[in-house]
Every structure is written in structure tokens, then in C-alpha cells.
Design an enzyme around this catalytic site. Structure first.
Site, short mmCIF file in Angstrom:
data_model
loop_
_atom_site.label_atom_id
_atom_site.label_comp_id
_atom_site.label_asym_id
_atom_site.label_seq_id
_atom_site.Cartn_x
_atom_site.Cartn_y
_atom_site.Cartn_z
CD GLU A 255 -7.51 -5.55 1.65
OE1 GLU A 255 -6.40 -6.10 1.56
OE2 GLU A 255 -7.74 -4.39 1.24
CB SER B 270 -0.93 0.01 1.22
OG SER B 270 -0.20 -0.28 2.41
O1 KIV Z 1 -0.40 -3.45 1.64
C1 KIV Z 1 -1.12 -3.39 2.66
O2 KIV Z 1 -1.20 -2.36 3.35
C2 KIV Z 1 -1.87 -4.58 3.03
C3 KIV Z 1 -2.86 -4.45 4.15
C4 KIV Z 1 -4.09 -3.79 3.65
C5 KIV Z 1 -3.16 -5.74 4.79
O3 KIV Z 1 -1.72 -5.60 2.45
#
Ligand code: KIV
Length: 272
Positions: free
Chosen positions: A190, A53
Site C-alpha cells: 500500500e 477498512s
Molecule cells: O482494509 C482494507 O481495505 C485494506 C485494503 C486497503 C488493502 O487492507
């Protein structure tokens, strides 16, 4: 190692397993830099996820797809330098593991060696099990990720709740069991119905950590920018904001600009 460091009891994959057995919920947050990771670690977070993310919240991309392995390693190195207690897991980015299990192992080894991470996370079900066996076979702990898997956003076409229908829920349960059997030490779920989150958690021995997967899983994870209210246009039902930093920082920035323009800053006591 200093005395202080040796006195701190590190969280390991075994700690998480024992937390599940004792009914203690696991706390997990994403972090991408030294300063924030240090604050979370000192505050007592159990797990930091260096999530892909970062592609969205740090680099401003629309999806998680563009971030590279080198960029993930850079973020992970910064986080690891700050952490003395928590377990640090790093996402394998899109394109660094889907090719074959050798590629998946090589990417994982780079993250472990170059960043000093404690484990990796990857997205997918049965199709990634061969890679998971190979990576765990080399001694690297692997966290799985099912439900809404953002690296497959162009396949889903939407960020809506996953596995609401029975057929998809059955496939998710099957994949969760396959990931556990392949050797995952933990699983992220998720954006799925809470009842399915509860069922997966009850069926698996490994800890299940949810983001929008309800209250009955073994722990919770949020993206730090969302939890702290740095993002303002993202308000899914599962998000609880603990601060409104977007508003706070905007206010502070406006005041700073105003103080400079009005010649209030710096004053007598703020100069040499
Ligand atoms: O990349 C991320 O932040 C994630 C979380 C949403 C679990 O995979």
C-alpha cells in the site's frame, strides 16, 4: 451443491499464482455486505477482501483500529453467502493477532470456521512471521500487507507515501522476502513508490497486489466506496473513480423527498 454451483470454477490461491506466472493481472476489491459482494462476484472479480477498512467506510470510525473480530466475522459471513466464484480473504483486525502466534491462529480459525472464509490477511513484516508459520501450518492461507499499514497509523503519524527513502525501501524488501519465506500466498503493498512495487514483484514468486504501488505489480485492489465514488473527500493520486455514486445517490434521494412532498409518489399505478 446445485449443478450451477458445481459448474463455476472457483478462484483459489493456486489460480492467483498461475495468473502471476502467465502475466494476467489480478483484480481485487473490498466488500462488506451480501448485495455488493454478489454484484462483484457476478461481474467476475478475482478476489474480494473483507477489509478492516469496514471500520472507516461502514462504521464511520476515523481509523481501522476499533473494529472487532466479531464485527469482521459478521461482515465476512454476509460476503461469503454471496460469492460463488471469487476468492474471499478477510482481514484480521487490530488486536486479534499481535499478542502472540496462538492468538493469531485462534482468530484465523474463528474467521475460517464461523465465516467460511478462504484465507486471512494481516499487516506487518518479520515480527508477524512466527504467526504466519503457525496459521499456514494449520492450513489457512495468509496474505501479507506492507507499506502503509493502517493499523499502525499512530506509529507512522501520517497516511503519506511509505518507503520513499532507500533505508525504508530496503527494510520493506527484506520484510517482503520474510513474508514469502514464512508461507504467505500473496502480498498487498500500500502506497509506496511504483519503482519499489516493481522490484518487490520481480523478486517474489508470490503475487503482489498493489493499492497505490504502481502499474508493475501483479494486481490491483481498491476500497469499493472509493472506486464507486461513494466517498467524496478522499482523492489520493492512486484512486481511479469508476462512478460518482455520492452525487447520484444524493440526486436520487432529493428527487424521492421532493416526489413525496409534492404528492407525486405514489401515483395510481403504484398503489393497491
Ligand atoms: O482494509 C482494507 O481495505 C485494506 C485494503 C486497503 C488493502 O487492507
Amino acid at each position: 451443491m446445485s449443478i450451477k454451483q458445481s459448474e463455476i470454477k472457483r478462484i483459489t490461491t493456486n489460480t492467483l499464482q498461475s495468473m502471476k506466472q502467465h502475466g494476467e493481472k489480478i483484480s481485487m476489491l473490498t466488500a462488506y455486505d451480501f448485495s455488493m459482494a454478489g454484484i462483484f462476484d457476478e461481474a467476475g472479480i478475482d478476489v474480494i477482501l473483507v477489509g478492516d477498512s469496514a471500520s472507516n467506510v461502514m462504521a464511520g470510525h476515523e481509523t481501522t483500529l476499533p473494529i472487532t473480530l466479531d464485527q469482521m466475522i459478521y461482515h465476512a459471513q454476509s460476503v461469503i453467502r454471496a460469492c460463488q466464484r471469487c476468492l474471499v480473504i478477510v482481514d484480521l483486525p487490530f488486536g486479534s493477532y499481535q499478542g502472540n502466534s496462538k492468538e493469531a491462529l485462534n482468530s484465523s480459525i474463528r474467521i475460517m470456521k464461523e465465516a467460511g472464509a478462504h484465507g486471512i490477511k494481516l499487516e506487518g513484516g518479520e515480527e508477524v512471521c512466527e504467526s504466519i508459520k503457525r496459521i499456514t501450518g494449520a492450513g489457512v492461507p495468509v496474505m501479507g500487507h506492507l507499506g502503509l499499514t493502517p493499523q499502525s497509523i499512530y506509529k507512522f503519524g501520517t497516511y503519506a507515501v511509505r518507503a520513499k527513502e532507500e533505508e525504508e525501501a530496503e527494510i520493506l524488501l527484506h520484510n517482503a522476502r520474510a513474508l514469502e519465506n514464512a508461507g504467505c500466498f500473496s502480498l498487498v503493498l500500500e502506497k509506496i513508490p511504483a519503482s519499489l512495487g516493481a522490484e518487490v514483484s520481480a523478486q517474489l514468486k508470490i503475487p503482489v497486489i498493489g493499492i497505490g504501488a504502481g502499474m508493475h505489480v501483479d494486481g490491483q485492489v481498491l476500497v469499493m466506496h472509493d472506486m464507486l465514488g461513494l466517498t467524496k473527500d478522499f482523492s489520493p493520486r492512486f484512486l481511479r473513480r469508476y462512478l460518482n455514486l455520492h452525487e447520484e445517490i444524493t440526486g436520487a434521494t432529493k428527487k424521492y423527498i421532493q416526489d413525496i412532498k409534492s404528492k407525486d409518489f405514489p401515483n395510481e399505478s403504484e398503489q393497491y
